[in-house]
Design an enzyme around this catalytic site. Sequence first.
Site, mmCIF file in Angstrom:
data_model
loop_
_atom_site.group_PDB
_atom_site.id
_atom_site.type_symbol
_atom_site.label_atom_id
_atom_site.label_comp_id
_atom_site.label_asym_id
_atom_site.label_seq_id
_atom_site.Cartn_x
_atom_site.Cartn_y
_atom_site.Cartn_z
ATOM 1 N N HIS A 139 -8.083 -5.033 -0.492
ATOM 2 C CA HIS A 139 -6.770 -4.406 -0.303
ATOM 3 C C HIS A 139 -6.011 -5.013 0.873
ATOM 4 O O HIS A 139 -4.787 -5.145 0.833
ATOM 5 C CB HIS A 139 -6.963 -2.901 -0.097
ATOM 6 N N ASP A 140 -6.713 -5.387 1.919
ATOM 7 C CA ASP A 140 -6.070 -5.934 3.118
ATOM 8 C C ASP A 140 -5.427 -7.295 2.899
ATOM 9 O O ASP A 140 -4.784 -7.828 3.805
ATOM 10 C CB ASP A 140 -7.087 -6.039 4.260
ATOM 11 N N ARG B 226 -12.147 6.425 9.819
ATOM 12 C CA ARG B 226 -11.750 5.017 9.867
ATOM 13 C C ARG B 226 -12.789 4.126 9.196
ATOM 14 O O ARG B 226 -12.431 3.163 8.488
ATOM 15 C CB ARG B 226 -11.539 4.574 11.316
ATOM 16 N N ASP C 136 -8.693 -6.211 -4.914
ATOM 17 C CA ASP C 136 -8.261 -4.936 -4.357
ATOM 18 C C ASP C 136 -8.788 -3.819 -5.258
ATOM 19 O O ASP C 136 -8.222 -3.532 -6.300
ATOM 20 C CB ASP C 136 -6.736 -4.898 -4.275
ATOM 21 N N SER D 253 0.840 -1.192 0.000
ATOM 22 C CA SER D 253 0.000 0.000 0.000
ATOM 23 C C SER D 253 0.882 1.252 0.000
ATOM 24 O O SER D 253 1.751 1.408 -0.853
ATOM 25 C CB SER D 253 -0.945 -0.045 1.202
#
Length: 398
Positions: free
Chosen positions: A371-372, A238, A338, A168
């Site tokens: 993405h994680d 968040r 992602d 990232s």
Amino acid sequence: MLSSLPHPPLQNTAYKENDSVGLVTPLHIHFSQPLRLQSGEQLSAYDLVIETYGTLNAARDNAVLICHALNASHHVAGYHSTDASNLGWWDNMIGPGKPVDTNHFFVIGVNNLGSCFGSTGPMSIDPETAKPYGAKFPLMTVEDWVTSQACLADHFGITQFAAVMGGSLGGMQVLSWSLLYPERVRHCIIIASTSKLSTQNIAFNEVARRAIVTDPDFHGGDYQAHGTKPKRGLRIARMIGHITYQSDHGMAERFGRGLQHASTEKNGYRYSLDMEFAVEHYLRHQSDKFSDYFDANTYLRITRALDYFDPAKAYDNNLTLALAKTCANYLVISFSTDWRFPPTCSRTLVRALLENRRNVSYAEINAPHGHDAFLLADPRYHDIIRAYFSRIAKECDS
């Protein structure tokens, strides 16, 4: 390319003493030489907080730098207490016998300037005023972080890293290393990253920043002086970020349309504006935790650094030309779901590197985690990293 492979079960990432770097202690390193920033401002002096794992060899050629993403830190592997709580954010990747094997490599995890985890940042004391920097802390760029990391390498007498690695935002720093200090890095491992943010990504960052700066407790960024913290804004920021880090499939598989408090009446709904769905509870829980430990000024500055990163901008938006002076070897990895930094971003980077005749390995992994995925222990992903670092280890041994 691995996009046709089915997704296997994830490996167990629970703590095991025999494959961990064990108990680790952060190091605070002070730099008295001023750091001139891309904005034209400078830090007269600064501290970097780091952790190291493994042993630096006599030739000092087995060092690996790990660059962190937005809300991570120097605490990459191991644990900080004897009950093995607070495992490092990439503990499944780094340690004895792990893909980045600390039996062979000296690994450095560094906390970026502007962070809230110990390196000089908005919460630090400004020596000129003896008060926290707060809103006065300058904006940082990816290039500023890399410049400070080069000073860190000098501190250890490391003239060239065996590898610089990150996912990232960390991957952006890796790419910047190969541009700013091409002779000082042999291998660049860029995971789930991009050479510039899309317009949509900048828009997500702006919405998150607006949530923070419009919080009544923000006080123009000087909330510490007012004894407040813009927690409401941080929570919303968040939530926005967390949604973008997940895939639709992953969230559906984990939560579906499950109810937090199912009712026996009215079709199972409570018909309330309070939490109904399990995913709402999850987002609120994660955002509450985040607002307790993260700093709002840090969030604003790191997301803006993401926005600014665009090495091709100075070359008439020609990425191939921007990468002409690079000389490292590259491993680039992307994940199929992602949608924040989709595989097209990695392919664009790979294409520009190949046009410069660089040595590039590329893997596109079909994984449902969004993405994680770069933080998780997908066996195919880890096997690629393991094989690549095994080759680097042989270089160091030769």
